[in-house]
Design a protein around this motif. Sequence first.
Motif, PDB file in Angstrom:
ATOM      1  N   ASN A 622     -34.253  23.267  26.994  1.00  0.00           N
ATOM      2  CA  ASN A 622     -32.826  22.954  27.890  1.00  0.00           C
ATOM      3  C   ASN A 622     -33.169  22.094  29.257  1.00  0.00           C
ATOM      4  OD1 ASN A 622     -30.989  24.343  26.024  1.00  0.00           O
ATOM      5  ND2 ASN A 622     -31.345  26.104  27.023  1.00  0.00           N
ATOM      6  N   LEU A 623     -33.971  21.186  29.112  1.00  0.00           N
ATOM      7  CA  LEU A 623     -34.302  20.357  30.336  1.00  0.00           C
ATOM      8  C   LEU A 623     -33.180  19.516  30.690  1.00  0.00           C
ATOM      9  CD1 LEU A 623     -37.053  19.117  31.690  1.00  0.00           C
ATOM     10  CD2 LEU A 623     -37.036  17.435  30.192  1.00  0.00           C
ATOM     11  N   GLN A 624     -32.858  19.808  32.061  1.00  0.00           N
ATOM     12  CA  GLN A 624     -31.794  19.115  32.451  1.00  0.00           C
ATOM     13  C   GLN A 624     -32.150  17.493  33.005  1.00  0.00           C
ATOM     14  OE1 GLN A 624     -30.699  21.688  35.920  1.00  0.00           O
ATOM     15  NE2 GLN A 624     -30.372  23.326  34.489  1.00  0.00           N
ATOM     16  N   VAL A 625     -31.207  16.844  32.504  1.00  0.00           N
ATOM     17  CA  VAL A 625     -31.692  15.358  32.913  1.00  0.00           C
ATOM     18  C   VAL A 625     -30.366  14.759  33.344  1.00  0.00           C
ATOM     19  CG1 VAL A 625     -33.455  15.193  31.251  1.00  0.00           C
ATOM     20  CG2 VAL A 625     -31.038  14.635  30.244  1.00  0.00           C
ATOM     21  N   LEU A 626     -30.150  13.445  33.823  1.00  0.00           N
ATOM     22  CA  LEU A 626     -29.098  12.628  34.225  1.00  0.00           C
ATOM     23  C   LEU A 626     -29.268  11.583  33.317  1.00  0.00           C
ATOM     24  CD1 LEU A 626     -28.951  12.651  38.017  1.00  0.00           C
ATOM     25  CD2 LEU A 626     -27.676  14.058  36.368  1.00  0.00           C
ATOM     26  N   ALA A 627     -28.338  11.037  32.553  1.00  0.00           N
ATOM     27  CA  ALA A 627     -28.268   9.920  31.826  1.00  0.00           C
ATOM     28  C   ALA A 627     -27.058   8.955  32.344  1.00  0.00           C
ATOM     29  CB  ALA A 627     -27.682  10.223  30.221  1.00  0.00           C
ATOM     30  N   PHE A 628     -27.499   7.606  32.491  1.00  0.00           N
ATOM     31  CA  PHE A 628     -26.763   6.664  32.939  1.00  0.00           C
ATOM     32  C   PHE A 628     -25.837   5.969  32.066  1.00  0.00           C
ATOM     33  CE2 PHE A 628     -26.036   2.164  34.310  1.00  0.00           C
ATOM     34  CZ  PHE A 628     -25.404   2.274  35.490  1.00  0.00           C
ATOM     35  N   ASN A 629     -24.494   5.952  32.325  1.00  0.00           N
ATOM     36  CA  ASN A 629     -23.258   5.804  31.650  1.00  0.00           C
ATOM     37  C   ASN A 629     -23.043   4.311  31.601  1.00  0.00           C
ATOM     38  OD1 ASN A 629     -21.765   5.908  33.901  1.00  0.00           O
ATOM     39  ND2 ASN A 629     -20.945   7.848  33.299  1.00  0.00           N
ATOM     40  N   GLY A 630     -23.394   3.587  32.575  1.00  0.00           N
ATOM     41  CA  GLY A 630     -23.116   2.309  32.874  1.00  0.00           C
ATOM     42  C   GLY A 630     -22.513   2.191  34.304  1.00  0.00           C
ATOM     43  N   THR A 631     -21.967   3.228  34.958  1.00  0.00           N
ATOM     44  CA  THR A 631     -21.505   3.107  36.100  1.00  0.00           C
ATOM     45  C   THR A 631     -22.055   4.299  37.136  1.00  0.00           C
ATOM     46  OG1 THR A 631     -19.689   4.166  35.388  1.00  0.00           O
ATOM     47  CG2 THR A 631     -19.263   1.803  35.813  1.00  0.00           C
ATOM     48  N   PHE A 632     -22.304   5.490  36.369  1.00  0.00           N
ATOM     49  CA  PHE A 632     -22.759   6.651  36.802  1.00  0.00           C
ATOM     50  C   PHE A 632     -23.537   7.550  36.059  1.00  0.00           C
ATOM     51  CE2 PHE A 632     -21.188   8.305  41.337  1.00  0.00           C
ATOM     52  CZ  PHE A 632     -20.789   7.232  42.023  1.00  0.00           C
ATOM     53  N   PHE A 633     -23.844   8.671  36.330  1.00  0.00           N
ATOM     54  CA  PHE A 633     -24.754   9.456  35.713  1.00  0.00           C
ATOM     55  C   PHE A 633     -24.174  10.798  35.032  1.00  0.00           C
ATOM     56  CE2 PHE A 633     -27.194   7.246  38.656  1.00  0.00           C
ATOM     57  CZ  PHE A 633     -28.328   6.804  37.781  1.00  0.00           C
ATOM     58  N   ASP A 634     -24.332  10.908  33.745  1.00  0.00           N
ATOM     59  CA  ASP A 634     -23.841  11.862  33.116  1.00  0.00           C
ATOM     60  C   ASP A 634     -24.781  13.335  33.223  1.00  0.00           C
ATOM     61  OD1 ASP A 634     -21.484  11.015  32.464  1.00  0.00           O
ATOM     62  OD2 ASP A 634     -22.224  10.089  30.762  1.00  0.00           O
ATOM     63  N   VAL A 635     -24.363  14.467  33.085  1.00  0.00           N
ATOM     64  CA  VAL A 635     -25.376  15.543  33.106  1.00  0.00           C
ATOM     65  C   VAL A 635     -25.438  16.068  31.752  1.00  0.00           C
ATOM     66  CG1 VAL A 635     -25.598  17.887  33.872  1.00  0.00           C
ATOM     67  CG2 VAL A 635     -24.678  16.192  35.565  1.00  0.00           C
ATOM     68  N   SER A 636     -26.626  16.396  31.476  1.00  0.00           N
ATOM     69  CA  SER A 636     -26.997  17.127  30.000  1.00  0.00           C
ATOM     70  C   SER A 636     -27.941  17.850  29.900  1.00  0.00           C
ATOM     71  CB  SER A 636     -26.943  15.743  28.880  1.00  0.00           C
ATOM     72  OG  SER A 636     -28.051  14.918  29.212  1.00  0.00           O
ATOM     73  N   ASN A 637     -28.398  18.482  28.967  1.00  0.00           N
ATOM     74  CA  ASN A 637     -29.591  19.207  28.582  1.00  0.00           C
ATOM     75  C   ASN A 637     -30.446  18.319  27.512  1.00  0.00           C
ATOM     76  OD1 ASN A 637     -27.668  21.540  29.410  1.00  0.00           O
ATOM     77  ND2 ASN A 637     -29.576  22.207  30.057  1.00  0.00           N
ATOM     78  N   ALA A 638     -31.743  18.116  27.591  1.00  0.00           N
ATOM     79  CA  ALA A 638     -32.424  17.509  26.795  1.00  0.00           C
ATOM     80  C   ALA A 638     -33.193  18.348  25.712  1.00  0.00           C
ATOM     81  CB  ALA A 638     -33.445  16.539  27.539  1.00  0.00           C
ATOM     82  N   ALA A 639     -32.704  19.367  25.227  1.00  0.00           N
ATOM     83  CA  ALA A 639     -33.493  20.032  24.247  1.00  0.00           C
ATOM     84  C   ALA A 639     -34.813  20.727  24.910  1.00  0.00           C
ATOM     85  CB  ALA A 639     -33.648  19.140  23.106  1.00  0.00           C
ATOM     86  N   THR A 640     -35.986  20.264  24.025  1.00  0.00           N
ATOM     87  CA  THR A 640     -37.286  20.634  24.346  1.00  0.00           C
ATOM     88  C   THR A 640     -38.236  19.577  25.180  1.00  0.00           C
ATOM     89  OG1 THR A 640     -37.980  20.693  22.398  1.00  0.00           O
ATOM     90  CG2 THR A 640     -36.842  22.734  23.172  1.00  0.00           C
ATOM     91  N   ALA A 641     -39.225  20.097  25.888  1.00  0.00           N
ATOM     92  CA  ALA A 641     -40.285  19.186  26.367  1.00  0.00           C
ATOM     93  C   ALA A 641     -41.349  19.975  26.391  1.00  0.00           C
ATOM     94  CB  ALA A 641     -39.729  18.463  27.419  1.00  0.00           C
ATOM     95  N   TYR A 642     -42.637  19.170  26.549  1.00  0.00           N
ATOM     96  CA  TYR A 642     -44.015  20.026  27.048  1.00  0.00           C
ATOM     97  C   TYR A 642     -44.557  19.071  28.239  1.00  0.00           C
ATOM     98  CZ  TYR A 642     -46.291  17.057  23.658  1.00  0.00           C
ATOM     99  OH  TYR A 642     -46.908  16.004  22.741  1.00  0.00           O
ATOM    100  N   SER A 643     -45.598  19.669  28.615  1.00  0.00           N
ATOM    101  CA  SER A 643     -46.508  18.949  29.359  1.00  0.00           C
ATOM    102  C   SER A 643     -47.774  19.751  29.201  1.00  0.00           C
ATOM    103  CB  SER A 643     -46.321  18.931  31.002  1.00  0.00           C
ATOM    104  OG  SER A 643     -46.969  18.427  31.758  1.00  0.00           O
ATOM    105  N   ARG A 644     -48.909  19.025  29.179  1.00  0.00           N
ATOM    106  CA  ARG A 644     -50.425  19.484  28.920  1.00  0.00           C
ATOM    107  C   ARG A 644     -51.115  18.716  29.802  1.00  0.00           C
ATOM    108  NH1 ARG A 644     -50.693  18.542  22.687  1.00  0.00           N
ATOM    109  NH2 ARG A 644     -50.981  16.315  22.515  1.00  0.00           N
TER     110      ARG A 644
END
Length: 809
Positions: A622-644
């Motif tokens: 449930n990675l939290q991200v901001l997505a640009f919508n043309g004027t501002f940023f929408d809030v959403s969760n980006a499913a899963t991610a990993y770092s190694r």
Amino acid sequence: MKHLCLGVALLAMSTTLRAQDSRDAQSPAEPTAADASLELIPVQPLPPPDDEAPRQLEEMVVTAQKTEQTLQEVPVSVTAIDGGFIQSTGSADLADVSLYVPNVRVDADDLGSPQVFIRGFGTNAFNPSFESSVGFVQDEIVFGRPGYFTEAMFDVDSVEVLRGPQGTLFGKNTVAGVFNVMTKDAVSGAGADGRIFYGEHGEHRVEAGLGGMANEWLGGRLAVLDRAQDGELFNAFLRRYEERLEQQAARLKINLVPSYTVDSELTAVISDTEAAFWPFQLFGLDADTRAYLQDFDPDIEDDPKNFINSAETPGWIEKGSRTLSWRTSWAPGPMGDLEDLETTLVLGGSRFYIDQLNELDISPANISRLDNHEDHDQLSAELRLTGRGAAPFGWGERVEFVAGAFWFDSSYTLLARVLAGEDLSTYAFTDDAFQLITGDGSSSSPLVLLQGLGPALVPLLENDYYQFDYNQDIRSAALFGQMTWYLSDRWALTPGLRYNREDKRVDTAGTAFCERTPAAVVPCIMGLLLEANDYDRDNLRRSESDLSPKLALQYFSDHSVNYYASWAQGFKSGGFNALSFNGEDLEYAAEEAETVELGFKGRFFQRTLSLNITLYQTRFDNLQVLAFNGTFFDVSNAATAYSRGLEADFVWLTPWAPLQIAGAYGWLDARYEAYRDAPAPIQQGIDAEQDLTDQRIAFAPRATATLTPTLSFPLGGLVLTAAVDLLYQGDQFVDTDLDPNTYVPATTRYAGRFTLGSQSERWSLTLGGTNLTDERVLNQVTDTPFFPGTYQAQLASGRQLFGALNLQF
């Protein structure tokens, strides 16, 4: 894959180094790390018969586990930088410091919404409902807003950067890591110190500190800072510098030692900053946008690397904080089988504010401005007990433990207005406006021929704006505990657990305002352009409970080598979108992280080489991200991610006495594991989506590295020191949608300095420079509001030369 092989090879190399160290040792065996853990600072060895002490690395004492330990003992990937190094490099803030820490990035150009990333994960704090994924702790106080990262940094004793989830001891919102900053305390006796720094582009900093222990029971320290700069980014339209900054701060510490078992410290801090805003440049103007803006500035240009922009609004930001804290420790002495007991109570309160006005379109046209006001109040308390005792059931040597309770209460308010500018009347007939309204990334406005009617519509725009009202209350409480169980003089097991309960209450509203009649016939222009609807949601509530466990296993070999493996979990709170235009889908879920680390920390060649290496893998849900919508940023969760990846650092006192070499290396592979509804580049249309599954995460350079050789030569009663820094940053994307225009190639920058000072360290004079080859590196590139297909870029500092004088009395 080659980087992973390198990490394995480095781990294997530790065995070779240990064996070599054993062959080289000509003195009695050194104590093991387990033995060394009994003392905060190891006793220095006696000098040899010729009275010339052997060169050895000093121990770095850290508080990464809520108790003082040497850096070598802590089973965590942590980089500790002392205040002396921070001063010598000319660093002014945590963004400068982060350049020397592998797999860490701090963007502090937006003073109100800094972005901090560790191992590729962080938070775009432009949406104020987001809490940082990286915790910020200073003098044991947890600060709850990202804006504290850009408060004044002065009189610093050390900065510890802990990578990976730190939820067990530092609580929620530390899923990526923690910045733990310690400032200078009063020392025995009385003394004063000062530092005067002058650099290019009107930069100056004056720091001073005065204090000490007046007697056995009373002491204190007063430190002050005055900082100012013009910066490099010149606004050719307004004829002013857009990075102008003035900052003043002061800190008072009062130490009370009423008895040999009680030690208390009262700390008061005030910090105020005023700056121009925003430090961005236009980049990638398309033909229709360029033609429109040339009517306002015939010299409009879009080179993002020339430190020139043409913004129409004289933007500004004022921010600051007031913090009062009280720490008291009581050491009652042995109780039964328990020894070295210490109870610590930390109370803190802080008020933080931001007031700002800035231009959203970064252009010579007055299309829209953001008028923003934020206030944050917080209270916190932590009570903990540390000590050591006999091993449970008689199994093993001993245990060292920390246990406690934590409470946090905060109130945050936001009043933000997207204001309509008078040039919105002509902008409304452009292709860009038509694209925003229709959502078509390629269509042309059929109304462009009516643009000449724009001036007649200016009266309709008077006091036309869309307003956000957001109020948030947070109450959080936690119980935590951790112990290190020394199973033998070689093995130690460290389990830990934190239970956290949080309640969040939010009132939020979005409203379009305009002064005209009848509004029902002609709707408010800004609300229409933003496709915004009025909404009012009161008493939104969210309650979360979380268990953040940790488990570490350590093996202490001979010659101070500590091998460790660890597993930890952490979480970051969910919440409600503070900048919604329709009141829909306000809530977003909590973010969770789980990490596994394998590493070692060792001293070799008779303690002249320190080498620390960590291999890790972290998974986010449930990675939290901001997505640009043309004027501002929408809030959403980006499913899963990993770092190694891998982190390594070393310090080497070479066989040639004048030469010391320090360095660090980080390799990073951070990717979305699943993100099928990710935002697409705006050229594909407003609110278009793409599949970023298995794609790299933005702000995650594949590799970072530093190398600092330092030469020191005695000159009579003086010491001359010369140092060079090599700072490498790998390629990366600097926007969430991975738009090719936001790709930044790998770069290498160099810094250097000469320091002449007295051997007694009473004074020193430094002449140096950063980014000596004047590399032009883009820190961030994002879509510009109101101009689909055009970008706004923020450029890292160019070459900076400086001089600094340090004095101690």
